[in-house]
Design a protein around this motif. Structure first.
Motif, short mmCIF file in Angstrom:
data_model
loop_
_atom_site.label_atom_id
_atom_site.label_comp_id
_atom_site.label_asym_id
_atom_site.label_seq_id
_atom_site.Cartn_x
_atom_site.Cartn_y
_atom_site.Cartn_z
N SER A 107 -1.60 9.43 0.87
CA SER A 107 -2.71 8.56 0.47
C SER A 107 -2.26 7.40 -0.43
O SER A 107 -2.94 6.40 -0.54
CB SER A 107 -3.80 9.37 -0.22
OG SER A 107 -3.30 9.97 -1.40
N HIS A 108 -1.11 7.53 -1.07
CA HIS A 108 -0.59 6.45 -1.90
C HIS A 108 -0.18 5.24 -1.07
O HIS A 108 0.00 4.15 -1.61
CB HIS A 108 0.63 6.92 -2.70
CG HIS A 108 0.30 7.94 -3.73
ND1 HIS A 108 1.25 8.77 -4.27
CD2 HIS A 108 -0.86 8.29 -4.32
CE1 HIS A 108 0.69 9.57 -5.15
NE2 HIS A 108 -0.61 9.30 -5.19
N PHE A 109 -0.02 5.42 0.23
CA PHE A 109 0.45 4.35 1.09
C PHE A 109 -0.67 3.69 1.88
O PHE A 109 -0.41 2.88 2.74
CB PHE A 109 1.50 4.88 2.07
CG PHE A 109 2.74 5.36 1.36
CD1 PHE A 109 3.72 4.48 0.97
CD2 PHE A 109 2.91 6.70 1.08
CE1 PHE A 109 4.86 4.90 0.32
CE2 PHE A 109 4.04 7.15 0.43
CZ PHE A 109 5.01 6.26 0.04
N LYS A 110 -1.92 4.02 1.58
CA LYS A 110 -3.04 3.43 2.31
C LYS A 110 -3.49 2.14 1.63
O LYS A 110 -3.78 2.13 0.44
CB LYS A 110 -4.20 4.41 2.38
CG LYS A 110 -3.88 5.61 3.22
CD LYS A 110 -5.10 6.47 3.44
CE LYS A 110 -4.71 7.69 4.20
NZ LYS A 110 -5.11 7.70 5.55
N PHE A 111 -3.48 1.04 2.38
CA PHE A 111 -3.95 -0.23 1.87
C PHE A 111 -4.36 -1.09 3.05
O PHE A 111 -3.96 -0.85 4.18
CB PHE A 111 -2.87 -0.94 1.04
CG PHE A 111 -1.58 -1.15 1.77
CD1 PHE A 111 -1.35 -2.33 2.46
CD2 PHE A 111 -0.59 -0.18 1.77
CE1 PHE A 111 -0.16 -2.54 3.14
CE2 PHE A 111 0.60 -0.38 2.44
CZ PHE A 111 0.82 -1.55 3.12
N ASP A 112 -5.17 -2.08 2.77
CA ASP A 112 -5.63 -3.00 3.82
C ASP A 112 -4.63 -4.13 3.97
O ASP A 112 -4.22 -4.75 2.98
CB ASP A 112 -7.00 -3.58 3.46
CG ASP A 112 -8.08 -2.52 3.51
OD1 ASP A 112 -8.02 -1.64 4.39
OD2 ASP A 112 -8.99 -2.58 2.67
N LEU A 113 -4.23 -4.38 5.19
CA LEU A 113 -3.32 -5.48 5.50
C LEU A 113 -3.93 -6.29 6.63
O LEU A 113 -4.11 -5.78 7.74
CB LEU A 113 -1.94 -4.95 5.90
CG LEU A 113 -0.87 -5.99 6.18
CD1 LEU A 113 -0.59 -6.82 4.93
CD2 LEU A 113 0.40 -5.33 6.65
#
Length: 37
Positions: A4-10
């Motif tokens: 979950s630490h790697f979830k971001f909007d791109l």
């Protein structure tokens, strides 16, 4: 470390669809683990 630490909007327009013909135009993100910068 959690996935979950790697979830971001791109945004799609920021994703590379093909490599740059000019290698000096390529970018690399660097993270310093000690300073978190």
């Amino acid at each position: 470390m959690k996935l979950s630490h790697f979830k971001f909007d791109l945004p799609e327009e920021l994703l590379a669809n093909y490599p740059s013909p000019e290698r000096d135009e390529a970018r690399l993100m660097v993270l310093d683990r000690k300073t978190q910068t």
